[in-house]
Motif scaffolding. Structure first.
Motif, mmCIF file in Angstrom:
data_model
loop_
_atom_site.group_PDB
_atom_site.id
_atom_site.type_symbol
_atom_site.label_atom_id
_atom_site.label_comp_id
_atom_site.label_asym_id
_atom_site.label_seq_id
_atom_site.Cartn_x
_atom_site.Cartn_y
_atom_site.Cartn_z
ATOM 1 N N VAL A 76 -8.423 0.501 -11.281
ATOM 2 C CA VAL A 76 -8.413 0.219 -9.848
ATOM 3 C C VAL A 76 -8.290 -1.285 -9.642
ATOM 4 O O VAL A 76 -8.997 -2.074 -10.275
ATOM 5 C CB VAL A 76 -9.699 0.736 -9.174
ATOM 6 C CG1 VAL A 76 -9.723 0.356 -7.697
ATOM 7 C CG2 VAL A 76 -9.811 2.244 -9.327
ATOM 8 N N GLU B 285 -0.524 -1.268 1.258
ATOM 9 C CA GLU B 285 -1.167 -0.877 0.009
ATOM 10 C C GLU B 285 -2.501 -1.610 -0.183
ATOM 11 O O GLU B 285 -3.477 -1.025 -0.652
ATOM 12 C CB GLU B 285 -0.227 -1.164 -1.163
ATOM 13 C CG GLU B 285 -0.650 -0.496 -2.454
ATOM 14 C CD GLU B 285 0.408 -0.549 -3.535
ATOM 15 O OE1 GLU B 285 0.108 -0.137 -4.665
ATOM 16 O OE2 GLU B 285 1.548 -0.997 -3.251
ATOM 17 N N THR C 17 -4.440 -2.545 2.128
ATOM 18 C CA THR C 17 -5.409 -2.025 3.099
ATOM 19 C C THR C 17 -5.638 -0.526 2.916
ATOM 20 O O THR C 17 -6.076 0.163 3.831
ATOM 21 C CB THR C 17 -4.935 -2.318 4.536
ATOM 22 O OG1 THR C 17 -3.581 -1.837 4.713
ATOM 23 C CG2 THR C 17 -4.961 -3.803 4.829
ATOM 24 N N ASN C 18 -5.275 -0.028 1.700
ATOM 25 C CA ASN C 18 -5.526 1.363 1.307
ATOM 26 C C ASN C 18 -4.775 2.382 2.174
ATOM 27 O O ASN C 18 -5.238 3.511 2.356
ATOM 28 C CB ASN C 18 -7.031 1.664 1.340
ATOM 29 C CG ASN C 18 -7.796 0.864 0.309
ATOM 30 O OD1 ASN C 18 -7.342 0.698 -0.819
ATOM 31 N ND2 ASN C 18 -8.949 0.338 0.691
ATOM 32 N N LYS C 19 -3.637 2.011 2.712
ATOM 33 C CA LYS C 19 -2.784 2.940 3.455
ATOM 34 C C LYS C 19 -1.596 3.299 2.562
ATOM 35 O O LYS C 19 -0.465 2.875 2.780
ATOM 36 C CB LYS C 19 -2.312 2.315 4.766
ATOM 37 C CG LYS C 19 -3.456 1.929 5.707
ATOM 38 C CD LYS C 19 -2.927 1.204 6.939
ATOM 39 C CE LYS C 19 -4.069 0.766 7.854
ATOM 40 N NZ LYS C 19 -3.574 -0.016 9.008
ATOM 41 N N LYS C 20 -1.879 4.070 1.513
ATOM 42 C CA LYS C 20 -0.882 4.323 0.471
ATOM 43 C C LYS C 20 0.297 5.153 0.982
ATOM 44 O O LYS C 20 1.436 4.936 0.574
ATOM 45 C CB LYS C 20 -1.551 5.004 -0.721
ATOM 46 C CG LYS C 20 -2.523 4.096 -1.455
ATOM 47 C CD LYS C 20 -3.026 4.720 -2.733
ATOM 48 C CE LYS C 20 -3.930 3.763 -3.499
ATOM 49 N NZ LYS C 20 -4.405 4.339 -4.773
#
Length: 488
Positions: free
Chosen positions: A89, A442, A444-447
């Motif tokens: 990660v 990516e 901001t964890n909006k994959k």
């Protein structure tokens, strides 16, 4: 002294043999990758910066942070083959950690251990008579010398089983052959449908024998203008379903010949012969762009200015710059040398400063052996200082460069702001802008959104350079862009 191995999510990392092992599957990895994975496994869940990894994994050796990034990238490639690419990660602006269950296994080299202990729970049964030992692996002979062979079955039973299997295989192959023959016969007279041509897709081509820096630069200006001022999509990658083709070459009179051909109606929409020099470059190209957009029947203002460089002398010299990436996908450092020479003559031109920054970022991403991050950061500082002094509206390419500079520094909000300014001056986003939006998403964890942005970038510019930028620009992306290539 006992050896330390690691059980990671039902995989066994055998540190002495540099391999990952599970149920007969064996992945050999390089010693430095083994050491990196073993260190992260030993400190599972802890975030380590690149400097900390260099200190602990490379024993403080003098290596660059890029070596760490590349090693993490190679490790992720191996884990992806194992369907375990979620192990590593990336924590933005901090570092990396191993986010998976880990168990340390201490192995006595004199007595060994039972490998079947490292099966996952669902691989065992309660039936002792049918319990299978751990399949032969790279350390089986060293640690399991007490295994006994199962007595062979009787000859008659073996022969019967052999003939039954043989008969079954023949039946299956016969049925498969009949099916293939039938499919081939039924499709023999079927004509595959012809792909519909996309009227808004324009291929830009140039004859190899007449390719020059001036031609390629002019093609780039046309490509950028179409994105900025219309909804047409232009591409240097050949697309068989392009509705139009724009050809550029040098004719027998040493003039630049431009021709726009409609592949649907089979008609010539525009044909121009241009004689460029340092005095008329701006006026000639501006007139060409106006005529081109008018030929496309696109609503536009005749007085609109399409070219960011209005000085004819600068523009003419700019047209002579070489390409950043050659036609055979090789990096070209001569571009930086040439544009630096041009900037020495015009040090306050923000467009040239932005183009230098973007070009160097591309070179750094595709070939870090001949580039350095400090140089890129210095180019960014010069650009920002120049913009601060000017305080004037800038071309979209300048905002793209500023957005990338902020992204490298982890300032996501500022990067997104500059991208918004660029979009406000364009009809549509460029491939590079979609890549930057994907990187922000990516981080901001909006994959899912990031994947969509990368797909749009590859749709607009389906070439190797775009794919590399999606994967490696600023940081190594965790989103796979190689499984499918968008098509127009």
């Amino acid at each position: 002294m006992a050896w330390v191995n690691y059980k990671i999510n039902n995989w066994l990392l055998i540190t002495t043999e540099n391999c990952l092992y599970k149920s007969g599957k064996n992945y050999i990895i390089e010693p430095r990758i083994t050491k990196l994975l073993a260190f992260l496994a030993k400190h599972q869940g802890i975030v380590f910066t690149r400097d900390e990894l260099i200190e602990n994994v490379w024993d403080g050796a003098v290596v660059s942070e890029q070596v760490v990034t590349q090693s993490i990238f190679e490790l992720r490639k191996i884990l992806k083959k194992m369907d375990e690419d979620h192990w590593i990660v990336t924590i933005p602006k901090r570092g990396y950690k191993l986010d998976i269950d880990v168990q340390q296994i201490y192995v006595d080299p004199n007595t060994g251990f039972k490998l079947e202990e490292f099966h996952s729970s669902h691989e065992h049964t309660n039936d002792v008579s049918t319990h299978a030992s751990f399949p032969a692996g790279p350390m089986t002979r060293a640690f399991n010398n007490t295994a006994k062979e199962t007595p062979p079955a009787t000859t008659t039973a073996a022969d019967n089983a052999k003939w039954n299997h043989w008969f079954f295989d023949v039946c299956i192959l016969t049925m498969l052959l009949i099916t293939l023959v039938f499919i081939s016969w039924s499709n023999e007279k079927v004509t595959p449908p012809t792909a519909a041509l996309n009227p808004r897709l324009i291929n830009i081509v140039s004859a190899p024998q007449s390719a020059t820096n001036q031609l390629y630069s002019l093609a780039n200006i046309i490509k950028d203008t179409l994105f900025k001022s219309t909804n047409y999509i232009s591409s240097f990658s050949h697309q068989p379903n392009a509705g139009k083709t724009l050809s550029l070459y040098v004719n027998q009179h040493h003039q630049l010949h431009i021709e726009l051909f409609n592949n649907i109606s089979k008609t010539i929409m525009l044909r121009k012969n241009l004689s460029l020099d340092s005095n008329n470059a701006y006026l000639i190209i501006e007139k060409l762009l106006n005529d081109l957009i008018q030929s496309l029947n696109y609503n536009h203002q005749q007085t609109q200015y399409y070219i960011a460089i209005t000085n004819p002398d600068i523009l003419y010299d700019y047209l002579e710059l070489p390409t950043v990436i050659t036609t055979d996908n090789q990096t070209n450092t001569h571009y930086i040398e040439k544009i630096n020479t041009l900037i020495q003559s015009y040090p306050q031109n923000s467009y040239l400063l932005a183009q230098r920054y973007l070009a160097y970022a591309i070179l750094l991403t595709t070939n870090n052996k001949i580039t350095s991050m400090p140089t890129l950061m210095n180019y960014g500082k010069v650009l920002v200082k120049n913009i601060t002094l000017n305080k004037q509206p800038e071309p979209t390419e300048v905002y793209d460069a500023l957005a990338l500079n902020e992204l490298y520094q982890g300032n996501l909000a500022a990067s997104d702001h500059y991208l918004s300014l660029a979009k406000s001056q364009s009809q549509q986003n460029t491939a590079l802008r979609y890549i930057l939006l994907g990187k922000i998403s990516e981080l901001t964890n909006k994959k899912q959104q990031a994947n969509e942005y990368y797909s749009m970038a590859l749709y607009l510019s389906p070439d190797q350079e775009t794919r590399i930028l999606c994967e490696k620009l600023v940081f190594i992306s965790q989103i796979n862009t190689t499984e499918s290539t968008p098509r127009h």
